[in-house]
Design an enzyme around this catalytic site. Structure first.
Site, short mmCIF file in Angstrom:
data_model
loop_
_atom_site.label_atom_id
_atom_site.label_comp_id
_atom_site.label_asym_id
_atom_site.label_seq_id
_atom_site.Cartn_x
_atom_site.Cartn_y
_atom_site.Cartn_z
N LYS A 22 0.84 -1.21 0.00
CA LYS A 22 0.00 0.00 0.00
C LYS A 22 0.87 1.26 0.00
O LYS A 22 0.66 2.18 -0.77
CB LYS A 22 -0.90 0.00 1.24
CG LYS A 22 -1.53 1.34 1.55
CD LYS A 22 -2.42 1.29 2.77
CE LYS A 22 -1.80 1.80 4.04
NZ LYS A 22 -1.60 3.24 4.16
N ASN A 23 1.88 1.24 0.88
CA ASN A 23 2.66 2.47 1.07
C ASN A 23 3.62 2.76 -0.09
O ASN A 23 4.18 3.85 -0.16
CB ASN A 23 3.41 2.43 2.40
CG ASN A 23 2.45 2.59 3.58
OD1 ASN A 23 1.27 2.87 3.38
ND2 ASN A 23 2.95 2.41 4.78
N CYS A 116 -5.19 8.17 9.26
CA CYS A 116 -5.31 7.63 10.62
C CYS A 116 -4.99 8.68 11.67
O CYS A 116 -4.02 9.44 11.53
CB CYS A 116 -4.34 6.46 10.81
SG CYS A 116 -4.94 4.93 10.14
N ARG A 121 0.62 14.45 13.01
CA ARG A 121 1.02 14.24 11.62
C ARG A 121 1.15 15.54 10.81
O ARG A 121 0.43 15.77 9.84
CB ARG A 121 0.07 13.25 10.94
CG ARG A 121 -0.09 11.98 11.73
CD ARG A 121 -0.77 10.89 10.98
NE ARG A 121 0.13 10.16 10.10
CZ ARG A 121 -0.23 9.14 9.34
NH1 ARG A 121 -1.48 8.75 9.33
NH2 ARG A 121 0.63 8.51 8.59
N ASP A 306 4.32 0.57 12.04
CA ASP A 306 3.10 -0.04 11.52
C ASP A 306 2.90 -1.49 11.99
O ASP A 306 1.87 -2.09 11.70
CB ASP A 306 3.10 0.00 9.98
CG ASP A 306 2.78 1.39 9.46
OD1 ASP A 306 2.49 2.28 10.27
OD2 ASP A 306 2.83 1.59 8.22
N ARG A 398 -8.84 -0.14 4.54
CA ARG A 398 -7.99 0.86 3.89
C ARG A 398 -6.63 0.28 3.52
O ARG A 398 -5.98 0.75 2.60
CB ARG A 398 -7.76 2.05 4.83
CG ARG A 398 -8.99 2.91 5.05
CD ARG A 398 -8.63 4.16 5.83
NE ARG A 398 -7.29 4.55 5.50
CZ ARG A 398 -6.35 4.89 6.37
NH1 ARG A 398 -6.63 4.93 7.66
NH2 ARG A 398 -5.14 5.21 5.97
C1 UD1 Z 1 4.30 6.74 6.33
C2 UD1 Z 1 3.37 5.57 6.17
C3 UD1 Z 1 2.86 5.10 7.50
C4 UD1 Z 1 4.02 4.83 8.45
C5 UD1 Z 1 4.97 6.03 8.50
C6 UD1 Z 1 6.25 5.75 9.31
C7 UD1 Z 1 2.24 5.88 4.04
C8 UD1 Z 1 0.98 6.16 3.32
N1 UD1 Z 1 2.23 5.97 5.35
O1 UD1 Z 1 3.53 7.80 6.91
O2 UD1 Z 1 2.12 3.90 7.30
O3 UD1 Z 1 3.49 4.62 9.73
O4 UD1 Z 1 5.39 6.39 7.17
O5 UD1 Z 1 6.90 4.63 8.83
O6 UD1 Z 1 3.26 5.56 3.45
N2 UD1 Z 1 6.64 14.41 10.43
C9 UD1 Z 1 6.79 15.75 10.69
N3 UD1 Z 1 6.60 16.63 9.65
C10 UD1 Z 1 6.31 16.20 8.38
C11 UD1 Z 1 6.18 14.82 8.14
C12 UD1 Z 1 6.35 13.95 9.19
O7 UD1 Z 1 7.05 16.16 11.82
O8 UD1 Z 1 6.17 17.05 7.49
C13 UD1 Z 1 6.81 13.45 11.54
C14 UD1 Z 1 5.56 12.63 11.82
O9 UD1 Z 1 4.65 13.28 12.66
C15 UD1 Z 1 6.15 11.38 12.45
C16 UD1 Z 1 7.48 11.23 11.71
O10 UD1 Z 1 7.79 12.51 11.16
O11 UD1 Z 1 6.40 11.61 13.81
C17 UD1 Z 1 7.47 10.21 10.61
O12 UD1 Z 1 6.42 10.51 9.70
P1 UD1 Z 1 6.48 10.03 8.19
O13 UD1 Z 1 7.62 9.08 8.03
O14 UD1 Z 1 6.46 11.22 7.31
O15 UD1 Z 1 5.13 9.24 8.06
P2 UD1 Z 1 4.08 9.29 6.89
O16 UD1 Z 1 4.76 9.54 5.59
O17 UD1 Z 1 2.95 10.15 7.31
#
Ligand code: UD1
Length: 417
Positions: A22-23, A116, A121, A306, A398
């Site tokens: 999915k990711n 989620c 986030r 995850d 999802r």
């Molecule tokens: C993706 C995955 C999710 C997984 C996560 C971490 C998808 C669709 N989702 O989510 O399943 O749990 O990676 O492996 O691929 N952060 C910030 N600012 C930002 C972006 C992120 O502070 O602009 C923080 C987040 O709050 C979190 C950390 O960075 O604490 C990691 O987030 P990130 O790796 O970006 O997760 P996602 O891409 O949202």
């Protein structure tokens, strides 16, 4: 049909085919906007998040057809740079529309993404990366407005916190920038490698994906191409946990063992017997009660957030006490109260949960609140005594293709009600 009826006391054993990731599939679909030529994707899982993504792309003007398990995507006729809120609010991944639409149209308006509720986030790192490449971005109450006057210019970008999402946004934008971009402190997840591979198939020049430094030499345009999405390592881990908690024996096929190295180490620690082949993993826990394990989530190659809820479930029925520490998302223990309702002995202390293993879980009427938590409650229902009802199952739909069907093939008795 938003509930599952689950008969418990089941042992999960047999063979299961792992679906595409999915990711990886979600960002790849969004990044297909970066080319006006045709793209074919295989191994795209059938999930509601993927359906939402396809609806979003179609709304913008893309032509998408599924023929013989191949997704044919033609974004040449995309004419809108403003995807609708009723779709973007459904998925976190909609943030990945920002960079491709901005590059394609010179401006984009994107409502803040949904997904989620496992933490605040933020999206600041996506925005910061695009601004560093030369975009003008303003944040209004509930949307992002971005413009560029001239092509983005490659740069050295240090991402302050390792972020899968921001690494993908910057990589996509840099692929069509002028000059070279170096992403430092990049996320190293297998999904990042897959997205880079996809973009390179279309003609991008990305080197180093999978390391913490990624080099992207911008090209003037991308072409068409065919790509096979990698297997879902989180789905694989979920089924392996299913075998471990039910003292079963499951073989996951069409998966990639090397993506799960740290997960397999923890499963071995819990007492499981594990065999691996080129594209399969077998977990055998027959006749054994799992041993408790301690896990602490961290960016890849660390232990994946995850799979944190599923491993906490393992600890709830293990031999002694195990500690789970969540270091990525601040609100990822929302499923714990439901496991406690089922008889689990769990205490939350800051960003850790301490689980004292119990002999068995009891059936309950439980409510899922997020994707991985939902899958965990379904697995818990399979081993609890009696009938468990899991509500709000749209959460796991999802992210897990045919989850209840696959579990039923392994010996579960799950019905949609
Ligand atoms: C993706 C995955 C999710 C997984 C996560 C971490 C998808 C669709 N989702 O989510 O399943 O749990 O990676 O492996 O691929 N952060 C910030 N600012 C930002 C972006 C992120 O502070 O602009 C923080 C987040 O709050 C979190 C950390 O960075 O604490 C990691 O987030 P990130 O790796 O970006 O997760 P996602 O891409 O949202």
């Amino acid at each position: 049909m938003n509930k599952l009826y689950i008969e418990g006391n089941k042992q999960l054993s047999g063979n299961v085919r792992i679906s595409g990731s999915k990711n990886a599939a979600l960002p790849i679909l969004f990044m297909s906007i970066l080319t006006k030529e045709k793209v074919q994707l295989t191994n795209v899982p059938k999930l509601t998040d993927i359906d939402t993504t396809i609806q979003l792309l179609k709304y913008l003007g893309a032509k998408i057809k599924n023929k013989k398990k191949i997704l044919h995507i033609d974004t040449s006729l995309i004419k809108s740079n403003c995807p609708p809120y009723h779709l973007t609010k459904k998925i976190r991944a909609s943030i990945w529309l920002l960079a491709p639409l901005l590059i394609r149209f010179g401006k984009a308006k994107i409502f803040l993404p949904g997904g989620c509720k496992i933490g605040s986030r933020p999206i600041d790192l996506h925005i910061k990366g695009l601004i560093e490449l030369g975009a003008n971005i303003t944040l209004e109450d509930n949307y992002i407005f971005a413009t560029i006057e001239k092509p983005l210019i490659g740069k050295n970008i240090y991402i302050q916190k390792v972020s899968v999402g921001a690494t993908i946004t910057i990589m996509g934008a840099a692929a069509l920038s002028e000059g070279t971009t170096v992403i430092e402190n990049a996320a190293r997840e297998p999904e990042i490698i897959d997205i880079a591979k996809f973009l390179n198939t279309l003609g991008a020049n990305i080197i180093g994906a999978g390391n913490n430094k990624i080099f992207i030499k911008g090209v003037s345009r991308l072409f068409g191409g065919t790509h096979k999405v990698i297997p879902d390592r989180i789905e694989t881990g979920t089924f392996l946990i299913g075998a471990a908690i039910s003292q079963g024996n499951v073989i996951c096929h069409q998966t990639e063992p090397k993506f799960l190295k740290n997960v397999l180490i923890k499963l071995l620690e819990s007492g499981a017997k594990i065999n691996i082949g080129k594209n399969w993993i077998q977990l055998d826990m027959r006749g054994k009660k799992p041993k408790s394990i301690n896990i602490a989530t961290s960016p890849y190659p660390g232990f994946p957030t995850d799979l944190q809820p599923q491993f906490t479930l393992l600890n709830t029925i293990s031999q002694s006490e195990g500690i789970t520490t969540e270091n990525i998302f601040e609100n990822r223990f929302i499923y714990v109260s439901e496991l406690i309702k089922m008889g689990a002995q769990i205490k939350i202390k800051k960003n850790s949960v301490i689980c004292k293993g119990v002999s068995h879980l009891q059936s309950q009427n439980v409510f899922s609140t997020d994707l991985r938590g939902a899958a965990t409650l379904v697995l818990a229902g399979c081993i609890a005594s009696g009938i468990t009802i899991v509500n709000n199952i749209y959460h796991f739909e999802r992210g897990y293709e045919l989850f209840s069907e696959k579990l039923n093939k392994l010996g579960a008795n799950i019905k949609h009600i």
